[in-house]
Design an enzyme around this catalytic site. Structure first.
Site, PDB file in Angstrom:
ATOM      1  N   ASP A 242     -74.437 -46.223  36.936  1.00 36.90           N
ATOM      2  CA  ASP A 242     -74.949 -45.284  37.942  1.00 36.90           C
ATOM      3  C   ASP A 242     -74.278 -45.554  39.283  1.00 36.90           C
ATOM      4  O   ASP A 242     -74.453 -46.624  39.873  1.00 36.90           O
ATOM      5  CB  ASP A 242     -76.461 -45.460  38.063  1.00 36.90           C
ATOM      6  CG  ASP A 242     -77.135 -44.355  38.864  1.00 36.90           C
ATOM      7  OD1 ASP A 242     -76.493 -43.815  39.780  1.00 36.90           O
ATOM      8  OD2 ASP A 242     -78.299 -44.048  38.574  1.00 36.90           O
TER       9      ASP A 242
ATOM     10  N   HIS B   5     -75.233 -41.653  36.506  1.00 38.78           N
ATOM     11  CA  HIS B   5     -76.318 -40.865  37.079  1.00 38.78           C
ATOM     12  C   HIS B   5     -76.271 -39.434  36.529  1.00 38.78           C
ATOM     13  O   HIS B   5     -75.215 -38.825  36.439  1.00 38.78           O
ATOM     14  CB  HIS B   5     -76.134 -40.833  38.602  1.00 38.78           C
ATOM     15  CG  HIS B   5     -77.338 -40.420  39.352  1.00 38.78           C
ATOM     16  ND1 HIS B   5     -78.319 -41.298  39.749  1.00 38.78           N
ATOM     17  CD2 HIS B   5     -77.722 -39.203  39.807  1.00 38.78           C
ATOM     18  CE1 HIS B   5     -79.246 -40.646  40.414  1.00 38.78           C
ATOM     19  NE2 HIS B   5     -78.922 -39.369  40.461  1.00 38.78           N
TER      20      HIS B   5
END
Length: 236
Positions: A174, A205
Site C-alpha cells: 500500500d 491500495h
C-alpha cells in the site's frame, strides 16, 4: 430495490442522503458501506447492491455532504483523483463517525419506511477503512471491516474501546500506508481479542475496488469472501 433516503444527523443539525439497497424479503441484518474519498460512486453503489443480493439491507451514507453533497468521482481520471484528494484534506473524520452513528440509529429504528434492523455491520474502504476502525472504537456497531484503512496507526490509542469484532485487510504494498505504519498496526492489534488482521502480499491500495485499474481480482475475491464469512458469523 435501491433508492435514496435522507437521514437526520446525530445532533439534528441537518440531514444527509444515503443510498439504500434492500433485499427481497426481510433483511437478515444491515451493512453500512463506507465510501472512499470518491463519494458514493458507482463502485460503492455496486457493493451495496451485492450485499442486498446476499440478503442484507445495505446503506451508503454521503459522508462528504458538509463539503459538497452528491460527489461521485472516478479514481482512474487524474483530475477527479486530485479533486478527491482535495476533499480528503478538508474532511473531518470525527464528523464521519457521527454520521455513521446516525446511520446506525436510523437503520435500527427504520429507514425510508422499512422496518428497523437490529444487527448492523459496517465495511469501509480507504478513508472508509479508517472510519470503520473509528466506528468500531466509538459506536456500538455489531461488527466492522476495514479495507486498506489510512492513518489507523495514528489511532491505536483507541483500540481499548473496541468491544465488537473488527477485521482489517492490509495490502503490504500500500503506497499510502507504509511498512512502518503496517508494523505499528500489527504491534498494536495482533493480540487484541476482538481484532482480526489479514495481510495481502504485494497488493496495493484499492485492490478490492469494484471496477477500474486498481482492482486485483484474486485479492478482491479472497478479501471479500473473508468479509462475507465474518459478517455471516457476527451478524447472524
Amino acid at each position: 430495490m435501491a433508492s435514496t433516503h435522507s437521514i437526520p444527523t446525530f445532533d439534528h443539525d441537518g440531514n444527509f442522503d444515503a443510498y439504500v439497497a434492500a433485499p427481497e424479503g426481510s433483511p437478515k441484518a444491515a451493512i453500512i458501506v463506507i465510501q472512499e474519498i470518491f463519494g458514493v460512486n458507482p463502485g460503492i453503489r455496486k457493493k451495496c447492491d451485492d450485499w442486498a443480493a446476499q440478503g442484507y439491507l445495505a446503506v451508503a451514507p454521503d459522508l462528504f455532504w458538509r463539503i459538497k453533497p452528491g460527489i461521485e468521482l472516478d479514481p482512474d481520471v487524474e483530475a477527479e483523483l486530485q479533486e478527491a484528494f482535495g476533499y480528503f484534506g478538508q474532511y473531518d473524520p470525527n464528523d464521519g463517525v457521527k454520521d455513521i452513528e446516525a446511520t446506525i440509529r436510523a437503520i435500527r429504528s427504520g429507514i425510508g419506511g422499512l422496518d428497523g434492523v437490529a444487527k448492523v455491520g459496517a465495511v469501509g474502504y480507504c478513508l472508509g477503512g479508517r472510519l470503520a476502525y473509528m466506528t468500531a472504537a466509538r459506536t456500538d456497531v455489531d461488527a466492522s471491516v476495514g479495507y486498506y484503512g489510512v492513518m489507523i496507526d495514528q489511532m491505536l490509542g483507541e483500540s481499548h474501546a473496541i468491544a465488537n469484532p473488527l477485521m482489517l485487510h492490509i495490502p503490504t504494498a500500500d503506497h499510502f500506508v507504509g511498512h512502518e505504519a503496517q508494523a505499528a498496526i500489527h504491534a498494536g492489534l495482533d493480540d487484541h481479542p476482538k481484532v482480526t488482521l489479514h495481510d495481502y502480499e504485494g497488493l496495493d491500495h484499492g485492490f478490492a475496488a469494484e471496477m477500474g485499474n486498481r482492482r486485483d481480482e484474486a485479492g478482491a475475491q479472497l478479501a471479500d469472501s473473508r468479509t462475507a464469512a465474518f459478517f455471516a458469523e457476527h451478524l447472524a
